[in-house]
Scaffold this motif. Sequence first.
Motif, PDB file in Angstrom:
ATOM      1  N   GLU A 117      38.845  31.811  31.701  1.00 10.94           N
ATOM      2  CA  GLU A 117      38.057  30.891  30.764  1.00 10.94           C
ATOM      3  C   GLU A 117      37.216  29.682  31.468  1.00 10.94           C
ATOM      4  O   GLU A 117      36.443  29.049  30.913  1.00 10.94           O
ATOM      5  N   THR A 118      37.291  29.541  32.598  1.00 11.49           N
ATOM      6  CA  THR A 118      36.512  28.936  33.442  1.00 11.49           C
ATOM      7  C   THR A 118      36.066  29.275  34.906  1.00 11.49           C
ATOM      8  O   THR A 118      36.862  29.882  35.585  1.00 11.49           O
ATOM      9  N   LEU A 119      34.948  29.055  35.217  1.00  6.50           N
ATOM     10  CA  LEU A 119      34.549  29.621  36.622  1.00  6.50           C
ATOM     11  C   LEU A 119      34.300  28.426  37.534  1.00  6.50           C
ATOM     12  O   LEU A 119      33.741  27.352  37.055  1.00  6.50           O
ATOM     13  N   VAL A 120      34.769  28.382  38.764  1.00  5.18           N
ATOM     14  CA  VAL A 120      34.687  27.451  39.764  1.00  5.18           C
ATOM     15  C   VAL A 120      33.747  27.980  40.950  1.00  5.18           C
ATOM     16  O   VAL A 120      34.174  28.830  41.682  1.00  5.18           O
ATOM     17  N   LEU A 121      32.783  27.272  41.079  1.00  2.00           N
ATOM     18  CA  LEU A 121      31.832  27.926  42.008  1.00  2.00           C
ATOM     19  C   LEU A 121      31.563  26.822  43.161  1.00  2.00           C
ATOM     20  O   LEU A 121      31.588  25.589  42.853  1.00  2.00           O
TER      21      LEU A 121
ATOM     22  N   SER B   9      23.374  27.166  44.855  1.00  6.09           N
ATOM     23  CA  SER B   9      24.654  27.339  44.021  1.00  6.09           C
ATOM     24  C   SER B   9      24.386  26.638  42.677  1.00  6.09           C
ATOM     25  O   SER B   9      24.803  27.203  41.755  1.00  6.09           O
ATOM     26  N   ARG B  10      23.555  25.700  42.762  1.00  7.42           N
ATOM     27  CA  ARG B  10      23.372  25.237  41.272  1.00  7.42           C
ATOM     28  C   ARG B  10      22.590  26.136  40.511  1.00  7.42           C
ATOM     29  O   ARG B  10      22.852  26.117  39.232  1.00  7.42           O
ATOM     30  N   ALA B  11      21.724  26.583  41.059  1.00  9.77           N
ATOM     31  CA  ALA B  11      21.015  27.822  40.187  1.00  9.77           C
ATOM     32  C   ALA B  11      21.698  29.131  39.930  1.00  9.77           C
ATOM     33  O   ALA B  11      21.629  29.398  38.702  1.00  9.77           O
TER      34      ALA B  11
ATOM     35  N   LEU C  53      25.451  31.843  35.811  1.00 10.22           N
ATOM     36  CA  LEU C  53      26.799  32.262  35.593  1.00 10.22           C
ATOM     37  C   LEU C  53      26.990  31.923  33.895  1.00 10.22           C
ATOM     38  O   LEU C  53      27.543  32.482  33.295  1.00 10.22           O
ATOM     39  N   LYS C  54      26.485  30.536  34.008  1.00 10.36           N
ATOM     40  CA  LYS C  54      26.713  29.930  32.645  1.00 10.36           C
ATOM     41  C   LYS C  54      26.146  30.547  31.411  1.00 10.36           C
ATOM     42  O   LYS C  54      26.748  31.071  30.555  1.00 10.36           O
ATOM     43  N   ASP C  55      25.136  31.059  31.601  1.00  3.67           N
ATOM     44  CA  ASP C  55      24.038  31.600  30.689  1.00  3.67           C
ATOM     45  C   ASP C  55      24.501  33.003  30.478  1.00  3.67           C
ATOM     46  O   ASP C  55      24.635  33.579  29.295  1.00  3.67           O
ATOM     47  N   ALA C  56      25.126  33.769  31.593  1.00  4.84           N
ATOM     48  CA  ALA C  56      25.465  35.373  31.411  1.00  4.84           C
ATOM     49  C   ALA C  56      26.803  35.318  30.813  1.00  4.84           C
ATOM     50  O   ALA C  56      27.233  36.452  30.206  1.00  4.84           O
ATOM     51  N   SER C  57      27.696  34.423  31.206  1.00  4.97           N
ATOM     52  CA  SER C  57      29.057  34.509  30.986  1.00  4.97           C
ATOM     53  C   SER C  57      29.589  33.730  29.636  1.00  4.97           C
ATOM     54  O   SER C  57      30.490  33.978  28.797  1.00  4.97           O
ATOM     55  N   GLY C  58      28.845  32.730  29.138  1.00  2.00           N
ATOM     56  CA  GLY C  58      28.866  31.782  28.314  1.00  2.00           C
ATOM     57  C   GLY C  58      30.378  30.761  28.758  1.00  2.00           C
ATOM     58  O   GLY C  58      30.748  30.376  27.747  1.00  2.00           O
ATOM     59  N   LEU C  59      30.701  30.912  30.098  1.00  2.28           N
ATOM     60  CA  LEU C  59      31.754  30.093  30.339  1.00  2.28           C
ATOM     61  C   LEU C  59      31.368  29.016  31.145  1.00  2.28           C
ATOM     62  O   LEU C  59      30.427  28.714  31.586  1.00  2.28           O
TER      63      LEU C  59
END
Length: 135
Positions: free
Chosen positions: A53-57, A74-76, A81-87
Amino acid sequence: MRIMAIDYGDARIGLAVSDLTGMICGEAWTMNEWNVERAVQRITEEAKLRDVETLVLGLPKNMDGTEGVRAEKSRAIAKMLKDASGLPVVLWDERRSSIEAHAILHAQGKREKQHRKTVDAVAASLILEGYLGSL
């Protein structure tokens, strides 16, 4: 609620996923991928497989707290990741995670050559542990 931590590197990516309760690290592994787009796709697939449910990079900051080129990357990647996963993607200060991971492996009697295979997974576990401890 499962949470996935990511220790992103140019060649190897450490991944760690919490247990169902979001209390402890349930599993950790290393993924080999050099292409950023494929890496994001593979991470997204792994997250979906595990109902994350949440990604921590990990956000690699300099020891003085400033950010350099690696932090920008990492910010990019976080945005990708947010765009691809919706998470939701949380950026987590990963200073010293790789150093601590090497120390853990050394304490277990692993030789330096053996560290390459698992150090990123251990670093991801440390990122996950730090994030879970903050909740």
